[in-house]
Design a protein around this motif. Structure first.
Motif: not given
Length: 191
Positions: A21-27, A86-92, A147-151
């Motif tokens: 849930t944390m992984d999904f909720k946090l951007k 601050y850790c990057f989300k695991g999927i990234d 923003n870089y990650l999202d783009d």
């Protein structure tokens, strides 16, 4: 004893669900303190379930020592350390690995324009470390990197999430459950 193992597995799966849930909720980033709090909570809950109503026997004291020491170390580390992680989300992770140079450039640019004195920002293997940086500066820097990650990252499909969570959560949880059950069965045959 079997009931305790089943309860422990259920508790572990509950905490895995919280992590998902944390992984999904946090951007884009997961503050390290969230992970630390989750680990400490897991230790305390497992201990409380295991020894609820049985008194503080020598076995309980031994287990408490095994759980208490890491919990205290995590608490001290979280309170004393001045750096914020601050850790990057695991999927990234693989995306971050491939685009490490670009993310480093963003950090260097931000540092040169906004930081002075002993403040520093560095890129770890899967995290960003802020040392003596104000909360507003952390937010600004994370926003730029986010923003870089999202783009630039590809949109993840349902398959990507299923593969990632299977590798990171489901397979290890299954192995742990199997090992706990096997240890229980071996313990019963030796009695």
């Amino acid at each position: 004893m079997e009931g305790i193992i089943i309860k422990t597995i259920i508790i572990y799966l509950f905490f895995v669900a919280i992590m998902l849930t944390m992984d999904f909720k946090l951007k884009n980033f997961i503050p390290e303190k969230y992970s630390n709090i989750l680990i400490i909570s897991l230790y305390i809950v497992i201990f409380a379930v295991r020894w609820a109503g049985t008194g503080f026997s020598p076995e309980a004291y031994y287990l408490f020592s095994l759980l208490f020491v890491p919990a205290v170390l995590i608490i001290i580390y979280t309170i004393v350390i001045k750096s914020k992680f601050y850790c990057f989300k695991g999927i990234d992770k693989s995306f971050v690995r491939k685009n490490r140079d670009e993310i480093s450039k963003i950090i260097q640019e931000y540092k040169s324009q906004n930081l002075q004195g002993t403040s520093d920002i560095s890129l770890g293997s899967n995290n960003i470390i802020f040392d003596n940086v104000s909360a507003s500066q952390i937010k600004e820097c994370l926003s730029m990197i986010g923003n870089y990650l999202d783009d630039h990252r590809d949109k993840y499909t349902v398959r990507d999430y299923v593969v990632y969570y299977t590798k990171v959560f489901i397979v290890p949880s299954t192995i742990i459950a199997f090992l706990m059950f096997a240890a229980f069965k071996i313990g019963q045959t030796n009695m």
